[in-house]
Design a protein around this motif. Structure first.
Motif, PDB file in Angstrom:
ATOM      1  N   ASP A   1     -11.673 -36.175  43.530  1.00 17.79           N
ATOM      2  CA  ASP A   1     -10.327 -36.524  42.893  1.00 17.79           C
ATOM      3  C   ASP A   1      -9.701 -35.293  41.947  1.00 17.79           C
ATOM      4  OD1 ASP A   1     -10.277 -40.075  43.147  1.00 17.79           O
ATOM      5  OD2 ASP A   1     -10.315 -38.352  44.628  1.00 17.79           O
ATOM      6  N   GLY A   2      -8.589 -35.263  42.223  1.00 18.60           N
ATOM      7  CA  GLY A   2      -7.964 -34.099  41.310  1.00 18.60           C
ATOM      8  C   GLY A   2      -7.787 -35.348  40.034  1.00 18.60           C
ATOM      9  N   LEU A   3      -6.966 -34.682  38.823  1.00 26.09           N
ATOM     10  CA  LEU A   3      -6.819 -35.529  37.681  1.00 26.09           C
ATOM     11  C   LEU A   3      -5.207 -35.745  37.940  1.00 26.09           C
ATOM     12  CD1 LEU A   3      -8.579 -33.845  34.784  1.00 26.09           C
ATOM     13  CD2 LEU A   3      -9.266 -35.963  35.984  1.00 26.09           C
ATOM     14  N   THR A   4      -4.697 -36.759  37.691  1.00 31.19           N
ATOM     15  CA  THR A   4      -3.171 -37.255  37.648  1.00 31.19           C
ATOM     16  C   THR A   4      -3.061 -37.364  35.900  1.00 31.19           C
ATOM     17  OG1 THR A   4      -3.135 -38.785  39.324  1.00 31.19           O
ATOM     18  CG2 THR A   4      -1.617 -38.727  37.800  1.00 31.19           C
ATOM     19  N   PHE A   5      -2.358 -36.255  35.480  1.00 31.72           N
ATOM     20  CA  PHE A   5      -1.767 -36.213  33.936  1.00 31.72           C
ATOM     21  C   PHE A   5      -0.628 -36.838  33.510  1.00 31.72           C
ATOM     22  CE2 PHE A   5      -4.778 -32.827  32.538  1.00 31.72           C
ATOM     23  CZ  PHE A   5      -5.459 -32.357  33.353  1.00 31.72           C
ATOM     24  N   GLY A   6      -0.691 -37.206  32.382  1.00 34.26           N
ATOM     25  CA  GLY A   6       0.539 -37.726  31.620  1.00 34.26           C
ATOM     26  C   GLY A   6       1.430 -36.511  31.544  1.00 34.26           C
TER      27      GLY A   6
ATOM     28  N   TYR B   1      -4.001 -26.333  39.412  1.00 30.76           N
ATOM     29  CA  TYR B   1      -2.761 -27.176  39.013  1.00 30.76           C
ATOM     30  C   TYR B   1      -1.632 -26.211  38.413  1.00 30.76           C
ATOM     31  CZ  TYR B   1      -6.439 -30.935  38.493  1.00 30.76           C
ATOM     32  OH  TYR B   1      -7.094 -32.046  38.278  1.00 30.76           O
ATOM     33  N   ARG B   2      -0.574 -26.686  38.202  1.00 25.72           N
ATOM     34  CA  ARG B   2       0.450 -26.110  37.533  1.00 25.72           C
ATOM     35  C   ARG B   2       1.181 -26.847  36.471  1.00 25.72           C
ATOM     36  NH1 ARG B   2       6.090 -25.302  41.070  1.00 25.72           N
ATOM     37  NH2 ARG B   2       6.785 -25.267  38.851  1.00 25.72           N
ATOM     38  N   GLN B   3       1.439 -26.147  35.575  1.00 32.45           N
ATOM     39  CA  GLN B   3       1.815 -26.866  34.118  1.00 32.45           C
ATOM     40  C   GLN B   3       3.239 -26.648  33.899  1.00 32.45           C
ATOM     41  OE1 GLN B   3      -0.060 -26.237  30.591  1.00 32.45           O
ATOM     42  NE2 GLN B   3       0.962 -27.692  29.415  1.00 32.45           N
ATOM     43  N   ASP B   4       4.149 -27.397  33.742  1.00 33.19           N
ATOM     44  CA  ASP B   4       5.618 -27.093  33.552  1.00 33.19           C
ATOM     45  C   ASP B   4       6.113 -28.019  32.270  1.00 33.19           C
ATOM     46  OD1 ASP B   4       5.254 -27.440  37.021  1.00 33.19           O
ATOM     47  OD2 ASP B   4       6.280 -25.552  36.004  1.00 33.19           O
TER      48      ASP B   4
ATOM     49  N   GLY C   1       3.753 -32.268  32.430  1.00 32.26           N
ATOM     50  CA  GLY C   1       2.223 -32.178  32.283  1.00 32.26           C
ATOM     51  C   GLY C   1       1.486 -31.303  33.353  1.00 32.26           C
ATOM     52  N   LEU C   2       0.444 -31.330  33.716  1.00 28.77           N
ATOM     53  CA  LEU C   2      -0.211 -30.720  34.879  1.00 28.77           C
ATOM     54  C   LEU C   2      -0.223 -31.547  36.104  1.00 28.77           C
ATOM     55  CD1 LEU C   2      -1.844 -29.797  32.050  1.00 28.77           C
ATOM     56  CD2 LEU C   2      -3.175 -28.672  33.605  1.00 28.77           C
ATOM     57  N   ARG C   3       0.001 -30.551  37.179  1.00 25.66           N
ATOM     58  CA  ARG C   3       0.141 -31.482  38.409  1.00 25.66           C
ATOM     59  C   ARG C   3      -0.727 -30.619  39.422  1.00 25.66           C
ATOM     60  NH1 ARG C   3       6.643 -31.782  39.557  1.00 25.66           N
ATOM     61  NH2 ARG C   3       6.411 -29.746  38.429  1.00 25.66           N
ATOM     62  N   LEU C   4      -1.353 -31.539  40.465  1.00 27.78           N
ATOM     63  CA  LEU C   4      -2.249 -30.987  41.271  1.00 27.78           C
ATOM     64  C   LEU C   4      -1.627 -30.284  42.340  1.00 27.78           C
ATOM     65  CD1 LEU C   4      -5.465 -30.554  41.971  1.00 27.78           C
ATOM     66  CD2 LEU C   4      -5.294 -32.974  43.068  1.00 27.78           C
TER      67      LEU C   4
END
Lengths: 115, 114
Positions: free
Chosen positions: A101-106, B35-38, B42-45
């Motif tokens: 699983d990847g991480l879901t970030f806020g 991941y990309r960060q915008d 936040g960061l998205r896979l």
């Protein structure tokens, strides 16, 4: 689907004040993991803590403490006696019970500590 | 230091050109992630890999492809870059194979598509 909400976009406090960063999560998994990462102005991502869904004990590490409450789906982060070096963007993140699983970030909270 | 390097660290490219970003690890770990960060997101896979030639899509995979022909390298390709792909790209690894493993992040690649 998983979701992490960090409602505080930016917080500004004066040095030595205590500050709490909020994190609320949504998941249908019974087993899940919560994380906090720090991103200082230099841009790297620094791991702070990992907590699994079965461990609701609060954690303290120096000036940092974390409060995990499953009843409210929250995993809040408190910095006591803040310092200028604490200025950064802080991310709360969630992963499920799968091995890859990847991480879901806020979206992150930008914390500014003023001297 | 988790032994993760990303190249290039900065890149400016034009719309419509192909771009490949490289993530290299020195520790031979199985799981790797892009991941990309915008701002405001936040960061998205984008994609992840659980072994050589084993990859899967993440939340924002449209417009991206990946390849992993060796354990140590995980490549992210933008076949035809668009301005919406201007972002900071982070690679990550998991050192253990258990669920909920901590992820270690590379230094990031700042990509600008003009």
């Amino acid at each position: 689907a998983q979701k992490v909400t960090q409602a505080q976009t930016e917080i500004s406090v004066v040095e030595k004040e205590d500050v709490t960063l909020d994190c609320v999560y949504e998941t249908r998994d019974t087993t899940y993991y919560l994380f906090w990462y720090k991103q200082p102005p230099s841009g790297e991502l620094v791991f702070l803590i990992r907590r699994n869904s079965f461990d609701e004990q609060n954690e303290i590490s120096g000036r940092y403490s974390w409060n995990f409450q499953k009843s409210t789906s929250s995993f809040n982060f408190t910095i006591t006696a803040s310092q200028v070096v604490d200025s950064a963007v802080y991310f709360c993140a969630l992963s499920g019970g799968g091995g890859a699983d990847g991480l879901t970030f806020g979206k992150g909270t930008h914390l500014i500590i003023q001297p | 230091d988790a032994g993760i390097t990303q190249s290039p660290r900065h890149k400016v490219t034009e719309t419509g050109t192909p771009v490949t970003l490289r993530c290299h690890q020195t520790e031979n770990h199985r799981y790797m992630y892009w991941y990309r960060q915008d701002p405001g997101h936040g960061l998205r896979l984008i994609h992840y890999s659980y072994g050589v030639k084993d990859t899967d899509k993440g939340e924002v995979s449209d417009g991206y492809s990946v390849s992993r022909s060796k354990t140590e390298d995980f490549l992210l390709t933008l076949e035809s870059a668009t301005s919406s792909q201007t972002s900071v790209y982070f690679c990550a690894i998991s050192r253990t194979q258990g669920a909920g493993s901590r992820q270690y992040f590379g230094p990031g690649t700042r990509l600008t598509v003009t």
